[in-house]
Design a protein around this motif. Sequence first.
Motif, short mmCIF file in Angstrom:
data_model
loop_
_atom_site.label_atom_id
_atom_site.label_comp_id
_atom_site.label_asym_id
_atom_site.label_seq_id
_atom_site.Cartn_x
_atom_site.Cartn_y
_atom_site.Cartn_z
N ARG A 61 37.36 39.44 50.17
CA ARG A 61 38.85 39.63 50.71
C ARG A 61 39.43 38.73 49.97
NH1 ARG A 61 40.59 38.87 56.41
NH2 ARG A 61 40.71 36.86 55.53
N GLY A 62 40.54 39.05 49.23
CA GLY A 62 41.45 38.38 48.34
C GLY A 62 41.10 37.85 47.03
N TRP A 63 39.71 38.11 46.77
CA TRP A 63 39.23 37.58 45.41
C TRP A 63 39.82 38.63 44.23
CZ3 TRP A 63 35.24 34.03 44.32
CH2 TRP A 63 35.05 33.03 45.58
N ARG A 64 39.71 38.35 43.15
CA ARG A 64 40.17 38.91 41.91
C ARG A 64 39.35 39.07 40.69
NH1 ARG A 64 46.11 36.77 41.05
NH2 ARG A 64 44.86 34.92 40.81
N TRP A 65 39.05 39.91 39.99
CA TRP A 65 38.34 39.88 38.85
C TRP A 65 39.19 39.35 37.45
CZ3 TRP A 65 33.22 40.20 38.37
CH2 TRP A 65 32.49 40.83 39.22
N LEU A 85 34.89 36.34 38.57
CA LEU A 85 35.34 36.54 39.79
C LEU A 85 35.91 35.44 40.52
CD1 LEU A 85 35.90 38.80 41.95
CD2 LEU A 85 33.80 38.43 43.06
N LEU A 86 37.30 35.39 40.46
CA LEU A 86 37.82 34.15 41.04
C LEU A 86 38.69 34.51 42.51
CD1 LEU A 86 39.41 32.92 37.91
CD2 LEU A 86 37.29 32.07 38.97
N PRO A 87 38.85 33.48 43.60
CA PRO A 87 39.64 33.40 44.45
C PRO A 87 41.11 33.68 44.46
CG PRO A 87 38.67 31.27 44.35
CD PRO A 87 38.18 32.20 43.18
N GLY A 88 41.73 34.44 44.92
CA GLY A 88 43.35 34.51 44.93
C GLY A 88 43.67 33.57 45.94
N PRO A 89 45.04 33.75 45.99
CA PRO A 89 45.83 32.67 47.03
C PRO A 89 45.54 32.99 48.40
CG PRO A 89 47.46 33.85 45.19
CD PRO A 89 45.95 34.53 45.38
N ASP A 90 45.38 34.14 48.92
CA ASP A 90 44.83 34.52 50.37
C ASP A 90 43.34 34.90 50.46
OD1 ASP A 90 45.09 36.81 48.80
OD2 ASP A 90 46.02 38.20 50.37
N ALA A 91 42.54 34.44 49.55
CA ALA A 91 41.06 34.71 49.56
C ALA A 91 40.41 34.25 50.52
CB ALA A 91 40.54 34.22 48.20
N LEU A 92 39.52 34.96 51.11
CA LEU A 92 38.47 34.29 52.26
C LEU A 92 37.57 33.44 51.68
CD1 LEU A 92 37.50 34.48 55.10
CD2 LEU A 92 36.18 36.56 54.61
N LEU A 93 37.33 32.32 51.98
CA LEU A 93 36.40 30.95 51.29
C LEU A 93 35.52 30.61 52.26
CD1 LEU A 93 38.99 29.42 49.12
CD2 LEU A 93 37.55 31.12 48.33
N ALA A 94 34.53 30.28 51.82
CA ALA A 94 33.39 29.52 52.68
C ALA A 94 34.04 28.19 53.16
CB ALA A 94 32.22 29.67 52.00
N PRO A 95 33.57 27.69 54.27
CA PRO A 95 34.08 26.33 54.35
C PRO A 95 33.52 25.24 53.43
CG PRO A 95 32.44 27.09 56.24
CD PRO A 95 32.67 28.22 55.23
N GLU A 96 33.95 24.33 53.51
CA GLU A 96 33.33 23.26 52.82
C GLU A 96 32.13 22.63 53.23
OE1 GLU A 96 34.82 18.40 51.22
OE2 GLU A 96 36.00 19.57 52.80
#
Length: 308
Positions: A61-65, A85-96
């Motif tokens: 969710r929130g990622w962009r090609w 494939l890159l994350p967008g401003p509101d992308a769902l990212l994994a925790p550090e």
Amino acid sequence: MSAATTRSRTPDRLCAEAVDLARAAAEEAAAPGVVGEHAGLVSEGDRVVTHFFECKELGYRGWRWAVTVARASRAKIVTLDEVVLLPGPDALLAPEWVPWSERLRPGDLGPGDLLPTDQDDLRLEPGYTGEEEPPPNSVVSEEMRELAEAEDADVAPGAPAVQPTLPLRGSVASVAEELGMRRARVLSRYGLHTAADRWEEAFGPKTAMAQAAPASCVSCGFLVPIGGSLGQAFGVCANEFSPADGRVVSLAYGCGGHSEAAVMPKPPQPAAPVIDETRVDPFPLRPARDSGSVPETGDDETAELGHS
């Protein structure tokens, strides 16, 4: 602002119009049906443009090609640079990511797991030194050896049958065996303090169970003493009905399963009060005739004085 900076921020017209080329490249790299609508573009430099497409992949969710296209100077043909494939401003990212040594918690070690200790572990210190190699910490089987290789851990070489069991007589290891020090490393002062703090917090005098206990564990018959310096403050509970059965408890800990709970001496009774508020003393409405300090006289004596 320089002319070069102005050109780098203005998208190249031919690269900006190459949306179909960028979409085809994204669809070729991605799974079918996961490339969404065109989500804009950004100029990366002179004649270099990156096109963004929505990603419909589940879990992204929130990622962009991101598809980067470019063209050479004075060329009219736009070429493909890269697809990612890159994350967008509101992308769902994994925790550090956190190293396993910092994620590990008490109770995480399960059957078959190996937990190698660092060579400079603050909880341990050298047990004894000598010319001989220290004996292995444990005997491992072939299955455990394969597991150790998977876990990147060091184990003693050879089968369990060939592992040394008794040190040579007269060696440093044999003397250490007699003194109970036949270990390559022992608990350091830091390790002793951290262990004592954990045990004190779990089964110490400040717990609610110890506060309501009739007596402390130091006088309980179910307390099993332990050796070493920790034995001066801790022991092992052997009462199956105690909540601390099989646990290391502080000598100041206690519970209702104390061995002398049924025959504990009764607490001393308080002294009798000076004023007895439960007893009633009678007080007559009129004082008795002989209660005064002046003796009572008869009528004949008073008649001579003219009293009636």
